[in-house]
Design a protein around this motif. Structure first.
Motif, PDB file in Angstrom:
ATOM      1  N   VAL A 105       0.496  -6.097   6.472  1.00  0.00           N
ATOM      2  CA  VAL A 105       0.109  -4.413   7.146  1.00  0.00           C
ATOM      3  C   VAL A 105       0.758  -3.728   5.288  1.00  0.00           C
ATOM      4  O   VAL A 105       0.497  -2.777   5.138  1.00  0.00           O
ATOM      5  N   MET A 106       2.152  -4.032   5.875  1.00  0.00           N
ATOM      6  CA  MET A 106       3.046  -2.848   5.057  1.00  0.00           C
ATOM      7  C   MET A 106       2.750  -2.922   3.162  1.00  0.00           C
ATOM      8  O   MET A 106       2.358  -2.209   2.324  1.00  0.00           O
ATOM      9  N   ALA A 107       2.542  -5.044   2.702  1.00  0.00           N
ATOM     10  CA  ALA A 107       2.556  -5.371   1.607  1.00  0.00           C
ATOM     11  C   ALA A 107       1.418  -4.433   1.692  1.00  0.00           C
ATOM     12  O   ALA A 107       1.195  -3.953   0.662  1.00  0.00           O
ATOM     13  N   GLU A 108       0.080  -5.067   2.232  1.00  0.00           N
ATOM     14  CA  GLU A 108      -1.092  -4.864   1.891  1.00  0.00           C
ATOM     15  C   GLU A 108      -1.748  -3.645   1.435  1.00  0.00           C
ATOM     16  O   GLU A 108      -2.468  -3.027   0.434  1.00  0.00           O
ATOM     17  N   GLN A 109      -0.922  -2.464   1.967  1.00  0.00           N
ATOM     18  CA  GLN A 109      -0.696  -1.074   1.899  1.00  0.00           C
ATOM     19  C   GLN A 109       0.146  -0.211   1.281  1.00  0.00           C
ATOM     20  O   GLN A 109       0.362   0.942   0.759  1.00  0.00           O
ATOM     21  N   SER A 110       0.918  -1.317  -0.131  1.00  0.00           N
ATOM     22  CA  SER A 110       1.684  -1.025  -0.433  1.00  0.00           C
ATOM     23  C   SER A 110       2.688  -0.228  -0.588  1.00  0.00           C
ATOM     24  O   SER A 110       3.149   0.868  -1.154  1.00  0.00           O
ATOM     25  N   TYR A 111       3.185   0.431   1.110  1.00  0.00           N
ATOM     26  CA  TYR A 111       4.280   0.601   1.811  1.00  0.00           C
ATOM     27  C   TYR A 111       4.161   1.775   1.313  1.00  0.00           C
ATOM     28  O   TYR A 111       4.789   3.386   1.447  1.00  0.00           O
ATOM     29  N   ARG A 112       2.422   2.805   0.765  1.00  0.00           N
ATOM     30  CA  ARG A 112       2.235   3.847   0.913  1.00  0.00           C
ATOM     31  C   ARG A 112       1.276   4.750   2.051  1.00  0.00           C
ATOM     32  O   ARG A 112       0.728   4.222   2.380  1.00  0.00           O
ATOM     33  N   CYS A 113       2.661   5.514   1.683  1.00  0.00           N
ATOM     34  CA  CYS A 113       1.344   6.324   3.482  1.00  0.00           C
ATOM     35  C   CYS A 113      -0.145   7.058   3.449  1.00  0.00           C
ATOM     36  O   CYS A 113      -0.541   7.047   2.019  1.00  0.00           O
ATOM     37  N   GLN A 114      -1.152   6.238   4.309  1.00  0.00           N
ATOM     38  CA  GLN A 114      -2.113   6.775   3.826  1.00  0.00           C
ATOM     39  C   GLN A 114      -2.366   8.070   3.837  1.00  0.00           C
ATOM     40  O   GLN A 114      -3.722   8.625   4.151  1.00  0.00           O
ATOM     41  N   PHE A 115      -0.986   8.879   4.229  1.00  0.00           N
ATOM     42  CA  PHE A 115      -1.794  10.473   4.338  1.00  0.00           C
ATOM     43  C   PHE A 115      -1.457  11.318   3.866  1.00  0.00           C
ATOM     44  O   PHE A 115      -2.242  12.192   3.390  1.00  0.00           O
ATOM     45  N   CYS A 116      -0.146  10.770   2.797  1.00  0.00           N
ATOM     46  CA  CYS A 116       0.391  12.190   2.241  1.00  0.00           C
ATOM     47  C   CYS A 116       1.128  11.374   0.819  1.00  0.00           C
ATOM     48  O   CYS A 116       1.253  11.818   0.003  1.00  0.00           O
ATOM     49  N   GLY A 117       0.484   9.568   0.934  1.00  0.00           N
ATOM     50  CA  GLY A 117       0.338   8.971  -0.637  1.00  0.00           C
ATOM     51  C   GLY A 117       2.115   8.701  -0.595  1.00  0.00           C
ATOM     52  O   GLY A 117       2.178   8.306  -1.939  1.00  0.00           O
ATOM     53  N   ASP A 118       2.770   9.561  -0.126  1.00  0.00           N
ATOM     54  CA  ASP A 118       4.146   8.787  -0.240  1.00  0.00           C
ATOM     55  C   ASP A 118       4.794   7.287  -0.151  1.00  0.00           C
ATOM     56  O   ASP A 118       3.936   6.621   0.392  1.00  0.00           O
ATOM     57  N   THR A 119       5.095   6.620  -0.685  1.00  0.00           N
ATOM     58  CA  THR A 119       5.263   5.058  -0.828  1.00  0.00           C
ATOM     59  C   THR A 119       7.338   4.901  -0.816  1.00  0.00           C
ATOM     60  O   THR A 119       7.689   5.568  -1.541  1.00  0.00           O
ATOM     61  N   SER A 120       7.033   3.741   0.051  1.00  0.00           N
ATOM     62  CA  SER A 120       8.891   3.678   0.667  1.00  0.00           C
ATOM     63  C   SER A 120       8.962   2.447   1.552  1.00  0.00           C
ATOM     64  O   SER A 120       7.976   2.729   2.218  1.00  0.00           O
ATOM     65  N   GLN A 121      10.021   1.797   1.485  1.00  0.00           N
ATOM     66  CA  GLN A 121      10.007   0.378   2.569  1.00  0.00           C
ATOM     67  C   GLN A 121      10.047   0.624   3.559  1.00  0.00           C
ATOM     68  O   GLN A 121       9.915  -0.117   4.717  1.00  0.00           O
ATOM     69  N   LYS A 122      10.739   2.122   3.371  1.00  0.00           N
ATOM     70  CA  LYS A 122      11.228   2.888   5.179  1.00  0.00           C
ATOM     71  C   LYS A 122       9.450   3.572   6.149  1.00  0.00           C
ATOM     72  O   LYS A 122      10.023   3.787   7.001  1.00  0.00           O
ATOM     73  N   ASN A 123       9.011   3.320   5.157  1.00  0.00           N
ATOM     74  CA  ASN A 123       7.818   3.783   5.872  1.00  0.00           C
ATOM     75  C   ASN A 123       6.584   3.207   7.609  1.00  0.00           C
ATOM     76  O   ASN A 123       7.359   2.250   7.563  1.00  0.00           O
ATOM     77  N   HIS A 124       7.013   4.226   8.556  1.00  0.00           N
ATOM     78  CA  HIS A 124       5.793   3.501   9.132  1.00  0.00           C
ATOM     79  C   HIS A 124       4.678   2.783   9.648  1.00  0.00           C
ATOM     80  O   HIS A 124       3.530   2.911   8.776  1.00  0.00           O
TER      81      HIS A 124
END
Length: 81
Positions: free
Chosen positions: A17-36
Motif C-alpha cells: 500500500v505504501m509503495a502503491e501510494q508512493s508514500y504520499r499522505c492522501q490528506f496533505c501530500g507529505d511524502t515520507s517512508q515514515k508515514n502511516h
C-alpha cells in the motif's frame, strides 16, 4: 488470537500500500517512508488494501481525534465491522 492475526495481515499488506501510494499522505501530500497506513473505516482488523490511506503523523492523529485512548480496536464488538 484475532489481534495477532490482524497485525500479521497489516504487516503483510502495508509495504504494498505504501509503495502503491508512493508514500504520499492522501490528506496533505507529505511524502515520507515514515508515514502511516491509516485504516479508513477505523477497523484495525479490516486489512484489505482498499481500506488504507497513507497518512503523515499529523493527519493520522487528526483522523483519530475523538477516539478514546483506552478504546480496544480488537474488542469482540469492534471486530469484523
Amino acid at each position: 488470537n484475532a489481534r495477532v492475526k490482524a497485525d500479521a495481515e497489516y504487516k503483510a499488506v502495508r509495504p504494498r500500500v505504501m509503495a502503491e501510494q508512493s508514500y504520499r499522505c492522501q490528506f496533505c501530500g507529505d511524502t515520507s517512508q515514515k508515514n502511516h497506513c491509516h485504516h479508513l473505516d477505523g477497523n484495525h482488523a479490516h486489512n484489505a488494501p482498499e481500506n488504507f490511506a497513507v497518512a503523515d503523523t499529523l493527519c493520522h492523529a487528526y483522523h483519530h481525534l475523538g477516539q478514546s485512548a483506552s478504546q480496544d480496536q480488537f474488542a469482540p464488538e469492534n471486530m469484523g465491522r
